[in-house]
Structure formats: structure tokens, C-alpha cells
Scaffold this motif. Structure first.
Motif, PDB file in Angstrom:
ATOM      1  N   ASN A 186       0.813  -1.217   0.000  1.00 22.09           N
ATOM      2  CA  ASN A 186       0.000   0.000   0.000  1.00 22.09           C
ATOM      3  C   ASN A 186       0.846   1.267   0.000  1.00 22.09           C
ATOM      4  O   ASN A 186       0.300   2.363  -0.044  1.00 22.09           O
ATOM      5  CB  ASN A 186      -0.924   0.015   1.219  1.00 22.09           C
ATOM      6  CG  ASN A 186      -1.906  -1.121   1.189  1.00 22.09           C
ATOM      7  OD1 ASN A 186      -2.374  -1.514   0.132  1.00 22.09           O
ATOM      8  ND2 ASN A 186      -2.203  -1.674   2.354  1.00 22.09           N
ATOM      9  N   ASP A 187       2.167   1.121   0.077  1.00 21.70           N
ATOM     10  CA  ASP A 187       3.056   2.281   0.178  1.00 21.70           C
ATOM     11  C   ASP A 187       4.283   2.074  -0.717  1.00 21.70           C
ATOM     12  O   ASP A 187       5.415   2.163  -0.261  1.00 21.70           O
ATOM     13  CB  ASP A 187       3.466   2.471   1.647  1.00 21.70           C
ATOM     14  CG  ASP A 187       3.954   3.868   1.941  1.00 21.70           C
ATOM     15  OD1 ASP A 187       3.868   4.735   1.047  1.00 21.70           O
ATOM     16  OD2 ASP A 187       4.421   4.091   3.069  1.00 21.70           O
ATOM     17  N   LEU A 188       4.034   1.832  -1.985  1.00 24.32           N
ATOM     18  CA  LEU A 188       5.094   1.453  -2.922  1.00 24.32           C
ATOM     19  C   LEU A 188       6.051   2.575  -3.282  1.00 24.32           C
ATOM     20  O   LEU A 188       7.211   2.329  -3.603  1.00 24.32           O
ATOM     21  CB  LEU A 188       4.483   0.931  -4.228  1.00 24.32           C
ATOM     22  CG  LEU A 188       3.608  -0.298  -4.134  1.00 24.32           C
ATOM     23  CD1 LEU A 188       3.047  -0.632  -5.507  1.00 24.32           C
ATOM     24  CD2 LEU A 188       4.373  -1.459  -3.558  1.00 24.32           C
ATOM     25  N   GLU A 189       5.590   3.808  -3.274  1.00 18.52           N
ATOM     26  CA  GLU A 189       6.409   4.915  -3.779  1.00 18.52           C
ATOM     27  C   GLU A 189       7.216   5.653  -2.718  1.00 18.52           C
ATOM     28  O   GLU A 189       8.133   6.396  -3.048  1.00 18.52           O
ATOM     29  CB  GLU A 189       5.525   5.915  -4.526  1.00 18.52           C
ATOM     30  CG  GLU A 189       5.026   5.387  -5.850  1.00 18.52           C
ATOM     31  CD  GLU A 189       6.164   4.986  -6.785  1.00 18.52           C
ATOM     32  OE1 GLU A 189       7.139   5.746  -6.900  1.00 18.52           O
ATOM     33  OE2 GLU A 189       6.080   3.900  -7.377  1.00 18.52           O
TER      34      GLU A 189
ATOM     35  N   LEU B 276       8.773  -1.462   6.051  1.00 13.91           N
ATOM     36  CA  LEU B 276       8.278  -2.369   7.093  1.00 13.91           C
ATOM     37  C   LEU B 276       9.450  -2.940   7.883  1.00 13.91           C
ATOM     38  O   LEU B 276       9.393  -3.072   9.091  1.00 13.91           O
ATOM     39  CB  LEU B 276       7.491  -3.528   6.477  1.00 13.91           C
ATOM     40  CG  LEU B 276       6.197  -3.189   5.759  1.00 13.91           C
ATOM     41  CD1 LEU B 276       5.667  -4.421   5.041  1.00 13.91           C
ATOM     42  CD2 LEU B 276       5.175  -2.665   6.758  1.00 13.91           C
ATOM     43  N   ASP B 277      10.480  -3.340   7.149  1.00  9.44           N
ATOM     44  CA  ASP B 277      11.705  -3.851   7.749  1.00  9.44           C
ATOM     45  C   ASP B 277      12.827  -3.753   6.733  1.00  9.44           C
ATOM     46  O   ASP B 277      12.598  -3.451   5.558  1.00  9.44           O
ATOM     47  CB  ASP B 277      11.545  -5.282   8.281  1.00  9.44           C
ATOM     48  CG  ASP B 277      11.251  -6.297   7.188  1.00  9.44           C
ATOM     49  OD1 ASP B 277      11.831  -6.205   6.094  1.00  9.44           O
ATOM     50  OD2 ASP B 277      10.449  -7.212   7.427  1.00  9.44           O
TER      51      ASP B 277
ATOM     52  N   ASP C 212       3.420 -10.525   0.189  1.00  8.54           N
ATOM     53  CA  ASP C 212       2.635  -9.519   0.901  1.00  8.54           C
ATOM     54  C   ASP C 212       3.374  -8.194   1.084  1.00  8.54           C
ATOM     55  O   ASP C 212       3.004  -7.380   1.919  1.00  8.54           O
ATOM     56  CB  ASP C 212       2.201 -10.059   2.263  1.00  8.54           C
ATOM     57  CG  ASP C 212       3.398 -10.461   3.120  1.00  8.54           C
ATOM     58  OD1 ASP C 212       4.533 -10.464   2.608  1.00  8.54           O
ATOM     59  OD2 ASP C 212       3.189 -10.768   4.311  1.00  8.54           O
ATOM     60  N   SER C 213       4.418  -7.986   0.303  1.00  8.85           N
ATOM     61  CA  SER C 213       5.198  -6.736   0.400  1.00  8.85           C
ATOM     62  C   SER C 213       5.983  -6.535  -0.882  1.00  8.85           C
ATOM     63  O   SER C 213       5.926  -7.358  -1.795  1.00  8.85           O
ATOM     64  CB  SER C 213       6.141  -6.771   1.611  1.00  8.85           C
ATOM     65  OG  SER C 213       7.080  -7.825   1.469  1.00  8.85           O
ATOM     66  N   ILE C 214       6.692  -5.441  -0.929  1.00 10.53           N
ATOM     67  CA  ILE C 214       7.601  -5.162  -2.043  1.00 10.53           C
ATOM     68  C   ILE C 214       8.997  -5.094  -1.454  1.00 10.53           C
ATOM     69  O   ILE C 214       9.204  -4.531  -0.387  1.00 10.53           O
ATOM     70  CB  ILE C 214       7.226  -3.862  -2.784  1.00 10.53           C
ATOM     71  CG1 ILE C 214       8.027  -3.689  -4.059  1.00 10.53           C
ATOM     72  CG2 ILE C 214       7.396  -2.648  -1.937  1.00 10.53           C
ATOM     73  CD1 ILE C 214       7.256  -4.063  -5.270  1.00 10.53           C
TER      74      ILE C 214
END
Length: 101
Positions: free
Chosen positions: A13-16, A86-87, A48-50
Motif C-alpha cells: 500500500n506504500d510502494l512509492e 516495514l523492515d 505480501d510486500s515489495i
């Protein structure tokens, strides 16, 4: 030449947010440092992430040490990057370039 590899992961949800931080903060700061040659930012989608992959190119380990300090295997992660991810990897990897095409 030495390649310094680091990875961080962000929400789908926060790719940029991290690429913007990289482009506007990280790269301009690195360009001011002696021995910095350039960097690549890549991404891949995980379940579930980039995941972002940063490959920074440096002229020597001495240049990296001047940037990172005595503990050159410790990641240098700015507060803006921490907020965007996230990490992330606490350690980095270094590779000596032996051939370039």
C-alpha cells in the motif's frame, strides 16, 4: 570497484515512499561523498510486500569505510528510510567487481 548490497521491504500500500526518499535524499547525499560511483534501486514483489534492492558502487573499501564507519557491514539507514519501510536488513554485503561488460 566494490558493490554494496542492501535490501528493505515496504507495504504494498506504500510502494512509492521509499523510491521517492531514495531519489530525493539518499542519492543527493551519496553524490557528495568521495569514492561514490553510483547506485541502482530495484524492486520485486513478494507475497505480501515489495522488496527494494540497493546496489551502490564505490571506488574502494576505504571510501565505504569513510561513509559507513568502522563497522562497514552495518547498514546505514536514515530515519526517512526507516519510516518508509516495514523492515530492512541490518547488515550489508560487499562484492568486489572482477569484470564488467
Amino acid at each position: 570497484m566494490i558493490i554494496r548490497e542492501w535490501r528493505g521491504r515496504a507495504s504494498l500500500n506504500d510502494l512509492e515512499r521509499y523510491p521517492v526518499h531514495f531519489r530525493t535524499t539518499v542519492v543527493p547525499e551519496l553524490r557528495r561523498l568521495p569514492g561514490f560511483v553510483g547506485a541502482h534501486l530495484s524492486q520485486r514483489r513478494l507475497a505480501d510486500s515489495i522488496e527494494f534492492l540497493v546496489l551502490a558502487r564505490w571506488r574502494s573499501m576505504d571510501a565505504i569505510q569513510a561513509f559507513a564507519g568502522e563497522e562497514i557491514d552495518e547498514a546505514v539507514v536514515e530515519p526517512g528510510a526507516v519510516a518508509a519501510l516495514l523492515d530492512f536488513d541490518a547488515k550489508v554485503q560487499h562484492y568486489e567487481v572482477i569484470e564488467e561488460a
